[in-house]
Design an enzyme around this catalytic site. Structure first.
Site, mmCIF file in Angstrom:
data_model
loop_
_atom_site.group_PDB
_atom_site.id
_atom_site.type_symbol
_atom_site.label_atom_id
_atom_site.label_comp_id
_atom_site.label_asym_id
_atom_site.label_seq_id
_atom_site.Cartn_x
_atom_site.Cartn_y
_atom_site.Cartn_z
ATOM 1 N N ASN A 160 -0.319 -14.998 5.156
ATOM 2 C CA ASN A 160 0.167 -15.609 3.923
ATOM 3 C C ASN A 160 1.395 -16.455 4.214
ATOM 4 O OD1 ASN A 160 2.585 -13.784 3.703
ATOM 5 N ND2 ASN A 160 0.970 -12.242 3.479
ATOM 6 N N CYS A 162 9.819 -5.280 1.545
ATOM 7 C CA CYS A 162 9.897 -6.698 1.186
ATOM 8 C C CYS A 162 8.796 -7.514 1.852
ATOM 9 C CB CYS A 162 11.268 -7.244 1.568
ATOM 10 S SG CYS A 162 11.578 -8.944 1.044
ATOM 11 N N ALA A 163 8.115 -6.935 2.823
ATOM 12 C CA ALA A 163 7.073 -7.678 3.546
ATOM 13 C C ALA A 163 5.914 -8.037 2.625
ATOM 14 C CB ALA A 163 6.568 -6.857 4.726
#
Length: 430
Positions: free
Chosen positions: A230, A294-295
């Site tokens: 992504n 947060c990944a």
């Protein structure tokens, strides 16, 4: 802090202000600050470091204040009149603008190696400084420790502001504008105290706490040369690690494949896939107090990655890939009986807050940061790949779910607020 024109400042005749100027390009702004204070009826005595005189001349400040500028600790003529001890006693307020990283370091260590630092040690006056430096210098953990120490020693820090810098960088480090500094000194505005807002970078709120953070994307191989991934750059996660170190915490950063330097003071563990990220995170749970996911973890991976490169077949216009779900890292960790405080991120393109609140409840999290990653936000340079972000912080407080909107700001500033709130959640859980 809003700025005001000189005519709106309340007159404070007789307020004795010692204006210290150190060696930064922002020294040119100090001339306007001196003028505003004098116009408001203050007595202003300027003290310049040796380096400051390379940026602005003492004669300029003398003309604006009507007082000879002091520059040397060992000035026989000056010591015959108002010696440095008398000058320290004279000042009601000591204001240093700009305050460079070097000067802050010397002040935090109690050094007295020139006139300005000697006066600061010898005076009981209120002490205020306006930091001004390159954004990387301001973010450096050493500068943050010094800022924290000065705050603990009773100094009031005004700023720094963020924006364009003389070196071409963009970020926090600009000296607060003279009008805003004058407004504070003259009682026109107030600075929020640490109890009223998130602690600045440099707080020791996280001392003794281990924070584990995941950042960046994951890569799920399809064959030896292709993968699913992504647009995550990892910048937000790395900013969180930087802010966590500045809070005094011990920080482990589990990073997906990103091209970012490791923040100073951070232990970095690199991974590729979601499974590797989960395995690494689980190995750290015994010592973890706060976990921040947060990944941008890929939701699916190939059921059976090809051993060799998948070749294009001219007679085959379509290619079917069989995907299976990746493990839900944050839900898996939150389900542990000994789970730490769990902070998640929700990147959504619509119904952002509603979806994030559902994720908070469904996955058993203590806090979640909701991001709008719609095309409109991305066009404004927010979210993936940008240096700025906007978010809504959502957290549990007893039976209540509380929210706090954070407008567009530099990612390190937003990160500092996320870390501060996560530490408050840890306090509530203990």
């Amino acid at each position: 802090m809003s700025s005001s024109s000189p005519s709106t400042f309340p007159s404070r005749p007789g307020q004795r202000i010692l204006l210290g100027i150190s060696a930064g390009i922002a020294a040119y702004k100090s001339a306007l600050l001196a003028r505003l204070l004098v116009q408001a009826g203050c007595e202003v005595q300027v003290v310049m470091t040796e380096g400051a005189q390379a940026f602005i001349t003492p004669l300029t400040l003398q003309a604006l204040t009507g007082r000879a500028v002091r520059t040397s600790l060992l000035d026989p003529a000056a010591e015959l009149g108002m010696g440095h001890i008398e000058l320290a006693r004279w000042a009601e307020r000591i204001v240093i603008a700009p305050a460079t990283a070097d000067l802050m370091a010397r002040l935090s260590q109690g050094m007295a190696d020139d006139l300005l630092t000697t006066l600061c040690l010898a005076s009981d006056a209120d002490k205020i400084l306006a930091p001004a430096m390159n954004q990387a210098m301001w973010r450096n953990p050493a500068t943050q420790r010094n800022a924290c120490q000065l705050h603990q020693d009773g100094w009031t820090l005004l700023g720094p502001d963020q924006g364009d810098q003389a070196c071409g960088d963009i970020g926090p480090g600009r000296m607060m504008e003279p009008e805003a500094i004058a407004a504070f000194l003259l009682g026109h505005t107030q600075v929020e105290t640490p109890e009223e807002t998130s602690p600045p970078l440099g707080s020791t709120q996280g001392q003794g706490i281990h924070i584990v953070i995941t950042a960046g994307p994951t890569r799920e191989p399809l064959d030896p040369v292709r993968y699913l991934s992504n647009h995550s750059s990892g910048k937000m996660g790395f900013a969180l690690a930087e802010a966590a170190v500045a809070s005094g915490a011990r920080v482990t950063l589990i990073a997906g494949p990103v091209n970012l330097p490791t923040p100073a003071g951070v232990t970095r563990l690199d991974v590729e896939s979601a499974v590797q990220m989960l395995d690494t995170a689980e190995s750290l749970m015994d010592t973890c107090d706060i976990f921040i996911g947060c990944a941008a973890v890929a939701d699916y991976r190939a059921e059976s990655p090809a051993e060799h490169k998948i070749k294009k077949q001219d007679h085959q216009p379509e290619l079917t890939l069989r995907l299976i779900k990746n493990p839900d890292i944050i839900a898996t960790l939150a389900a542990r009986p000994d789970s730490p405080v769990m902070v998640g991120f929700a990147a959504e393109t619509r119904n952002v807050v509603a979806y994030a609140q559902d994720k908070l409840k469904r996955k058993g999290l203590d806090m979640i940061v909701a991001n709008d990653v719609s095309a409109e936000q991305m066009q404004q340079g927010l979210g993936f790949g940008g240096d700025r972000n906007a978010a809504t912080l959502i957290w549990r407080q007893g039976e209540d779910i509380l929210t706090q909107d954070e407008p567009a700001q530099d990612k390190i500033q937003l990160a500092s607020k996320v870390i501060s709130q996560a530490l408050k959640c840890l306090e509530l859980s203990s």
